[in-house]
Design a protein around this motif. Structure first.
Motif, PDB file in Angstrom:
ATOM      1  N   PHE A 141      33.610  30.805  48.252  1.00 51.53           N
ATOM      2  CA  PHE A 141      34.049  32.180  48.511  1.00 51.53           C
ATOM      3  C   PHE A 141      34.832  32.764  47.323  1.00 51.53           C
ATOM      4  O   PHE A 141      36.023  33.043  47.404  1.00 51.53           O
ATOM      5  CB  PHE A 141      34.905  32.230  49.778  1.00 51.53           C
ATOM      6  CG  PHE A 141      34.188  31.753  51.003  1.00 51.53           C
ATOM      7  CD1 PHE A 141      33.285  32.577  51.654  1.00 51.53           C
ATOM      8  CD2 PHE A 141      34.390  30.464  51.480  1.00 51.53           C
ATOM      9  CE1 PHE A 141      32.602  32.137  52.796  1.00 51.53           C
ATOM     10  CE2 PHE A 141      33.714  30.008  52.612  1.00 51.53           C
ATOM     11  CZ  PHE A 141      32.823  30.838  53.262  1.00 51.53           C
ATOM     12  N   ASP A 142      34.120  32.922  46.222  1.00 53.14           N
ATOM     13  CA  ASP A 142      34.766  33.408  45.010  1.00 53.14           C
ATOM     14  C   ASP A 142      33.825  34.364  44.293  1.00 53.14           C
ATOM     15  O   ASP A 142      32.773  34.726  44.817  1.00 53.14           O
ATOM     16  CB  ASP A 142      35.154  32.231  44.111  1.00 53.14           C
ATOM     17  CG  ASP A 142      36.392  32.516  43.289  1.00 53.14           C
ATOM     18  OD1 ASP A 142      36.657  33.699  43.022  1.00 53.14           O
ATOM     19  OD2 ASP A 142      37.103  31.553  42.915  1.00 53.14           O
ATOM     20  N   THR A 143      34.205  34.756  43.077  1.00 55.52           N
ATOM     21  CA  THR A 143      33.401  35.689  42.282  1.00 55.52           C
ATOM     22  C   THR A 143      33.337  35.212  40.840  1.00 55.52           C
ATOM     23  O   THR A 143      34.164  34.395  40.399  1.00 55.52           O
ATOM     24  CB  THR A 143      33.998  37.106  42.307  1.00 55.52           C
ATOM     25  OG1 THR A 143      35.303  37.071  41.720  1.00 55.52           O
ATOM     26  CG2 THR A 143      34.085  37.642  43.718  1.00 55.52           C
ATOM     27  N   PHE A 144      32.370  35.731  40.084  1.00 56.62           N
ATOM     28  CA  PHE A 144      32.311  35.483  38.644  1.00 56.62           C
ATOM     29  C   PHE A 144      31.576  36.623  37.970  1.00 56.62           C
ATOM     30  O   PHE A 144      30.839  37.387  38.616  1.00 56.62           O
ATOM     31  CB  PHE A 144      31.646  34.135  38.332  1.00 56.62           C
ATOM     32  CG  PHE A 144      30.160  34.093  38.584  1.00 56.62           C
ATOM     33  CD1 PHE A 144      29.244  34.388  37.575  1.00 56.62           C
ATOM     34  CD2 PHE A 144      29.665  33.746  39.833  1.00 56.62           C
ATOM     35  CE1 PHE A 144      27.882  34.342  37.804  1.00 56.62           C
ATOM     36  CE2 PHE A 144      28.302  33.697  40.080  1.00 56.62           C
ATOM     37  CZ  PHE A 144      27.405  33.994  39.064  1.00 56.62           C
ATOM     38  N   GLU A 145      31.774  36.739  36.673  1.00 53.43           N
ATOM     39  CA  GLU A 145      31.103  37.755  35.864  1.00 53.43           C
ATOM     40  C   GLU A 145      29.876  37.116  35.222  1.00 53.43           C
ATOM     41  O   GLU A 145      30.007  36.211  34.395  1.00 53.43           O
ATOM     42  CB  GLU A 145      32.050  38.287  34.790  1.00 53.43           C
ATOM     43  CG  GLU A 145      33.280  38.988  35.347  1.00 53.43           C
ATOM     44  CD  GLU A 145      34.218  39.458  34.254  1.00 53.43           C
ATOM     45  OE1 GLU A 145      33.743  39.656  33.118  1.00 53.43           O
ATOM     46  OE2 GLU A 145      35.424  39.618  34.533  1.00 53.43           O
ATOM     47  N   PRO A 146      28.672  37.552  35.583  1.00 56.77           N
ATOM     48  CA  PRO A 146      27.458  36.877  35.109  1.00 56.77           C
ATOM     49  C   PRO A 146      27.105  37.241  33.668  1.00 56.77           C
ATOM     50  O   PRO A 146      27.482  38.300  33.158  1.00 56.77           O
ATOM     51  CB  PRO A 146      26.388  37.391  36.081  1.00 56.77           C
ATOM     52  CG  PRO A 146      26.871  38.762  36.443  1.00 56.77           C
ATOM     53  CD  PRO A 146      28.377  38.661  36.492  1.00 56.77           C
ATOM     54  N   VAL A 147      26.358  36.341  33.036  1.00 57.41           N
ATOM     55  CA  VAL A 147      25.837  36.619  31.700  1.00 57.41           C
ATOM     56  C   VAL A 147      24.770  37.701  31.775  1.00 57.41           C
ATOM     57  O   VAL A 147      24.751  38.644  30.980  1.00 57.41           O
ATOM     58  CB  VAL A 147      25.264  35.333  31.081  1.00 57.41           C
ATOM     59  CG1 VAL A 147      24.558  35.658  29.761  1.00 57.41           C
ATOM     60  CG2 VAL A 147      26.366  34.320  30.846  1.00 57.41           C
ATOM     61  N   ASP A 223      41.309  40.040  36.406  1.00 52.69           N
ATOM     62  CA  ASP A 223      41.350  38.630  36.756  1.00 52.69           C
ATOM     63  C   ASP A 223      41.282  37.790  35.485  1.00 52.69           C
ATOM     64  O   ASP A 223      40.355  37.925  34.690  1.00 52.69           O
ATOM     65  CB  ASP A 223      40.169  38.311  37.676  1.00 52.69           C
ATOM     66  CG  ASP A 223      40.356  36.992  38.389  1.00 52.69           C
ATOM     67  OD1 ASP A 223      41.144  36.168  37.896  1.00 52.69           O
ATOM     68  OD2 ASP A 223      39.717  36.794  39.439  1.00 52.69           O
ATOM     69  N   THR A 224      42.230  36.913  35.289  1.00 53.35           N
ATOM     70  CA  THR A 224      42.281  36.092  34.071  1.00 53.35           C
ATOM     71  C   THR A 224      41.830  34.661  34.320  1.00 53.35           C
ATOM     72  O   THR A 224      41.994  33.811  33.455  1.00 53.35           O
ATOM     73  CB  THR A 224      43.708  36.068  33.508  1.00 53.35           C
ATOM     74  OG1 THR A 224      44.609  35.549  34.518  1.00 53.35           O
ATOM     75  CG2 THR A 224      44.156  37.458  33.093  1.00 53.35           C
ATOM     76  N   ASP A 225      41.269  34.362  35.497  1.00 48.97           N
ATOM     77  CA  ASP A 225      40.795  33.018  35.800  1.00 48.97           C
ATOM     78  C   ASP A 225      39.658  32.669  34.842  1.00 48.97           C
ATOM     79  O   ASP A 225      38.618  33.339  34.828  1.00 48.97           O
ATOM     80  CB  ASP A 225      40.310  32.960  37.248  1.00 48.97           C
ATOM     81  CG  ASP A 225      40.003  31.538  37.697  1.00 48.97           C
ATOM     82  OD1 ASP A 225      39.783  30.676  36.823  1.00 48.97           O
ATOM     83  OD2 ASP A 225      39.993  31.294  38.912  1.00 48.97           O
ATOM     84  N   PRO A 226      39.806  31.602  34.013  1.00 44.43           N
ATOM     85  CA  PRO A 226      38.767  31.280  33.027  1.00 44.43           C
ATOM     86  C   PRO A 226      37.454  30.840  33.651  1.00 44.43           C
ATOM     87  O   PRO A 226      36.429  30.853  32.986  1.00 44.43           O
ATOM     88  CB  PRO A 226      39.408  30.145  32.215  1.00 44.43           C
ATOM     89  CG  PRO A 226      40.429  29.543  33.136  1.00 44.43           C
ATOM     90  CD  PRO A 226      40.947  30.695  33.954  1.00 44.43           C
ATOM     91  N   LYS A 227      37.470  30.460  34.922  1.00 41.70           N
ATOM     92  CA  LYS A 227      36.237  30.042  35.575  1.00 41.70           C
ATOM     93  C   LYS A 227      35.306  31.221  35.821  1.00 41.70           C
ATOM     94  O   LYS A 227      34.104  31.041  36.022  1.00 41.70           O
ATOM     95  CB  LYS A 227      36.548  29.385  36.924  1.00 41.70           C
ATOM     96  CG  LYS A 227      37.377  28.125  36.851  1.00 41.70           C
ATOM     97  CD  LYS A 227      37.635  27.594  38.254  1.00 41.70           C
ATOM     98  CE  LYS A 227      38.502  26.349  38.236  1.00 41.70           C
ATOM     99  NZ  LYS A 227      38.780  25.850  39.603  1.00 41.70           N
ATOM    100  N   ARG A 228      35.840  32.422  35.863  1.00 42.59           N
ATOM    101  CA  ARG A 228      35.100  33.547  36.400  1.00 42.59           C
ATOM    102  C   ARG A 228      34.314  34.334  35.352  1.00 42.59           C
ATOM    103  O   ARG A 228      33.852  35.429  35.634  1.00 42.59           O
ATOM    104  CB  ARG A 228      36.052  34.469  37.159  1.00 42.59           C
ATOM    105  CG  ARG A 228      36.608  33.790  38.396  1.00 42.59           C
ATOM    106  CD  ARG A 228      37.348  34.729  39.282  1.00 42.59           C
ATOM    107  NE  ARG A 228      37.743  34.083  40.522  1.00 42.59           N
ATOM    108  CZ  ARG A 228      38.951  34.151  41.053  1.00 42.59           C
ATOM    109  NH1 ARG A 228      39.895  34.834  40.454  1.00 42.59           N
ATOM    110  NH2 ARG A 228      39.227  33.538  42.184  1.00 42.59           N
ATOM    111  N   ILE A 229      34.199  33.829  34.152  1.00 43.63           N
ATOM    112  CA  ILE A 229      33.390  34.484  33.128  1.00 43.63           C
ATOM    113  C   ILE A 229      32.297  33.507  32.710  1.00 43.63           C
ATOM    114  O   ILE A 229      32.571  32.483  32.069  1.00 43.63           O
ATOM    115  CB  ILE A 229      34.240  34.900  31.910  1.00 43.63           C
ATOM    116  CG1 ILE A 229      35.374  35.838  32.352  1.00 43.63           C
ATOM    117  CG2 ILE A 229      33.366  35.572  30.866  1.00 43.63           C
ATOM    118  CD1 ILE A 229      36.291  36.257  31.241  1.00 43.63           C
ATOM    119  N   GLU A 230      31.073  33.806  33.084  1.00 46.80           N
ATOM    120  CA  GLU A 230      29.956  32.913  32.796  1.00 46.80           C
ATOM    121  C   GLU A 230      29.551  33.019  31.332  1.00 46.80           C
ATOM    122  O   GLU A 230      29.705  34.066  30.698  1.00 46.80           O
ATOM    123  CB  GLU A 230      28.763  33.265  33.681  1.00 46.80           C
ATOM    124  CG  GLU A 230      27.607  32.281  33.582  1.00 46.80           C
ATOM    125  CD  GLU A 230      26.430  32.682  34.457  1.00 46.80           C
ATOM    126  OE1 GLU A 230      25.680  31.794  34.886  1.00 46.80           O
ATOM    127  OE2 GLU A 230      26.273  33.896  34.706  1.00 46.80           O
TER     128      GLU A 230
END
Length: 249
Positions: A141-147, A223-230
């Protein structure tokens, strides 16, 4: 009578002189002993960084990617040492995220150290360290920024479950010091600055929802979570570590 008195005076003088000499020699012996102990203590301190020892990171278990990291270092001579450390992370460690499953991590960090100065209770050094980190986990249940943003139409993906992998490697220039705790134990304080290469990958995404980026909501509170940038990125790496050291010889 006069001869007896003279002999008595001579005896007392001789005894006093002998006692004075003994006291002087004792004081000298005490000073020499203290000096020897001081030298031995300094030698003991200086031997710890430049001889073999094992170490345990006190910082690695409490990072956003927690792991147990142990190391071994061996001297080449009075100035140079080589060594490294290995880290392993797994689900169930303290500070493991509750919003993930199946967490596991492996890292390796070889290094070379050069000792540049000694004090009574510390020894300074500079070093060069390489590092490689590979971690995997299932995020919930999270989000990320896709390539692949589909020509700017998708800038965020929400999901119920997704497999996440992070591969990071790079090089650091380290500076720090060893502080003596006892004859066998020391604390190593380390600061490093360098460059890193990171690749974030997402796969097996379940129930994805594609969203547009809201500039107003994220301009000041992004959001500065490093996981969330693909994707792949290059950046500056800063490292701080405290290691507990046990001297082997």
């Amino acid at each position: 009578m006069r001869i007896t008195r003279s002999l008595l005076i001579l005896f007392l003088f001789t005894t006093h002189f002998a006692l004075s000499q003994t006291t002087r020699e004792e004081r000298k012996a005490i000073r020499v002993e203290k000096r020897i102990k001081k030298i031995e203590r300094r030698d003991s301190i200086s031997r710890i960084p430049v001889k073999s020892y094992v170490s345990l990171s006190l910082v690695s278990p409490i990072t956003p990617f927690p792991r147990i990291n142990v190391g071994y270092t061996r001297s080449l001579n009075t100035h140079w040492s080589v060594g490294g450390s290995v880290g392993v992370g797994f689900q169930g460690l303290p500070f493991t995220s509750e919003e993930s499953e199946n967490y596991r991590l492996f890292e390796i960090r070889p290094e070379v150290l050069y000792f540049i100065g000694k004090g009574e209770k510390y020894t300074n050094y500079i070093g060069l360290e390489l590092f490689y980190i590979n971690s995997k986990e299932t995020l919930l249940f999270d989000t990320f920024e896709p390539v692949n943003d589909l020509n700017g139409t998708v800038t965020q993906v929400s999901y119920e479950r997704a497999d996440y992998q992070r591969v990071k490697n790079g090089v650091l220039v380290n500076f720090g010091e060893y502080t003596r705790l006892s004859n066998k134990l020391m604390l190593r304080v380390n600061f490093g600055l360098g460059i890193r290469f990171k690749d974030n990958r997402y796969s097996d995404i379940q129930n994805p929802t594609f969203n547009r980026f809201d500039f107003e909501d994220n301009f000041f509170f992004g959001d500065t979570d490093p996981k969330r940038i693909e994707g792949f990125s290059t950046g500056v790496e800063f490292n701080m570590d405290f290691r507990l050291i046990y001297k082997l010889d």
